[in-house]
Design a protein around this motif. Sequence first.
Motif, PDB file in Angstrom:
ATOM      1  N   GLU A  73      -1.691   0.169  -7.879  1.00  0.00           N
ATOM      2  CA  GLU A  73      -0.601  -0.002  -8.841  1.00  0.00           C
ATOM      3  C   GLU A  73      -0.099   1.345  -9.357  1.00  0.00           C
ATOM      4  OE1 GLU A  73       2.190  -1.989 -10.984  1.00  0.00           O
ATOM      5  OE2 GLU A  73       0.760  -2.967  -9.652  1.00  0.00           O
ATOM      6  N   LYS A  74      -1.012   2.242  -9.674  1.00  0.00           N
ATOM      7  CA  LYS A  74      -0.630   3.568 -10.167  1.00  0.00           C
ATOM      8  C   LYS A  74       0.170   4.339  -9.120  1.00  0.00           C
ATOM      9  CE  LYS A  74      -4.392   4.123 -13.451  1.00  0.00           C
ATOM     10  NZ  LYS A  74      -5.637   4.812 -13.766  1.00  0.00           N
ATOM     11  N   ILE A  75      -0.233   4.237  -7.875  1.00  0.00           N
ATOM     12  CA  ILE A  75       0.489   4.924  -6.803  1.00  0.00           C
ATOM     13  C   ILE A  75       1.874   4.310  -6.619  1.00  0.00           C
ATOM     14  CG2 ILE A  75       0.527   5.388  -4.314  1.00  0.00           C
ATOM     15  CD1 ILE A  75      -2.579   5.698  -4.576  1.00  0.00           C
ATOM     16  N   PHE A  76       1.959   2.991  -6.656  1.00  0.00           N
ATOM     17  CA  PHE A  76       3.270   2.337  -6.593  1.00  0.00           C
ATOM     18  C   PHE A  76       4.190   2.898  -7.680  1.00  0.00           C
ATOM     19  CE2 PHE A  76       1.836  -1.935  -4.571  1.00  0.00           C
ATOM     20  CZ  PHE A  76       2.267  -1.528  -3.316  1.00  0.00           C
ATOM     21  N   GLU A  77       3.688   2.953  -8.886  1.00  0.00           N
ATOM     22  CA  GLU A  77       4.496   3.426 -10.014  1.00  0.00           C
ATOM     23  C   GLU A  77       4.877   4.892  -9.857  1.00  0.00           C
ATOM     24  OE1 GLU A  77       2.419   2.470 -13.637  1.00  0.00           O
ATOM     25  OE2 GLU A  77       2.422   0.327 -13.164  1.00  0.00           O
ATOM     26  N   GLU A  78       3.937   5.701  -9.396  1.00  0.00           N
ATOM     27  CA  GLU A  78       4.194   7.137  -9.232  1.00  0.00           C
ATOM     28  C   GLU A  78       5.263   7.417  -8.177  1.00  0.00           C
ATOM     29  OE1 GLU A  78       1.795  11.154  -7.792  1.00  0.00           O
ATOM     30  OE2 GLU A  78       0.651   9.361  -8.315  1.00  0.00           O
ATOM     31  N   PHE A  79       5.285   6.642  -7.113  1.00  0.00           N
ATOM     32  CA  PHE A  79       6.177   6.936  -5.999  1.00  0.00           C
ATOM     33  C   PHE A  79       7.444   6.105  -5.972  1.00  0.00           C
ATOM     34  CE2 PHE A  79       2.347   9.004  -4.690  1.00  0.00           C
ATOM     35  CZ  PHE A  79       2.804  10.138  -4.041  1.00  0.00           C
ATOM     36  N   TYR A  80       7.629   5.224  -6.939  1.00  0.00           N
ATOM     37  CA  TYR A  80       8.871   4.468  -7.005  1.00  0.00           C
ATOM     38  C   TYR A  80       9.980   5.402  -7.452  1.00  0.00           C
ATOM     39  CZ  TYR A  80      12.366   1.011  -8.216  1.00  0.00           C
ATOM     40  OH  TYR A  80      13.538   0.282  -8.283  1.00  0.00           O
ATOM     41  N   TYR A  81      11.057   5.452  -6.686  1.00  0.00           N
ATOM     42  CA  TYR A  81      12.163   6.356  -6.983  1.00  0.00           C
ATOM     43  C   TYR A  81      13.160   5.672  -7.909  1.00  0.00           C
ATOM     44  CZ  TYR A  81      16.195   9.362  -6.478  1.00  0.00           C
ATOM     45  OH  TYR A  81      17.267  10.166  -6.734  1.00  0.00           O
ATOM     46  N   THR A  82      13.296   6.220  -9.118  1.00  0.00           N
ATOM     47  CA  THR A  82      14.227   5.648 -10.089  1.00  0.00           C
ATOM     48  C   THR A  82      15.555   6.391 -10.123  1.00  0.00           C
ATOM     49  OG1 THR A  82      13.414   7.057 -11.864  1.00  0.00           O
ATOM     50  CG2 THR A  82      12.349   4.903 -11.587  1.00  0.00           C
ATOM     51  N   GLY A  83      15.618   7.549  -9.471  1.00  0.00           N
ATOM     52  CA  GLY A  83      16.839   8.326  -9.464  1.00  0.00           C
ATOM     53  C   GLY A  83      16.965   9.230 -10.682  1.00  0.00           C
ATOM     54  N   GLN A  84      15.926   9.317 -11.474  1.00  0.00           N
ATOM     55  CA  GLN A  84      15.966  10.148 -12.686  1.00  0.00           C
ATOM     56  C   GLN A  84      15.157  11.403 -12.526  1.00  0.00           C
ATOM     57  OE1 GLN A  84      14.604   7.520 -15.741  1.00  0.00           O
ATOM     58  NE2 GLN A  84      16.421   6.237 -15.598  1.00  0.00           N
TER      59      GLN A  84
END
Length: 90
Positions: free
Chosen positions: A79-90
Amino acid sequence: MSKDISKIREHIELYFKKYLPDYTVLEIRPKSFHPKDGYLWMVSAKKSDGTFAVWTAWNESSQGLHYGHYNLQTIEECEKIFEEFYYTGQ
């Protein structure tokens, strides 16, 4: 590219069956919110030895899996890796 998750899951599971048979796919998430990134996904899986892994780039266009994080001990680490690597464009 369409975000038909059932087709994407089917492609990923076929890939795992052929190349990573010791893993069971758990979760598939978009890599980015951006519409032009609709072909990029992240994948978590559980290995037969009880450890977990996350790949932060499944390319649906080329049917390739890249950037693996292995030997994770908990689903929370995934879950932490998913959150870290999700690209939000910010």
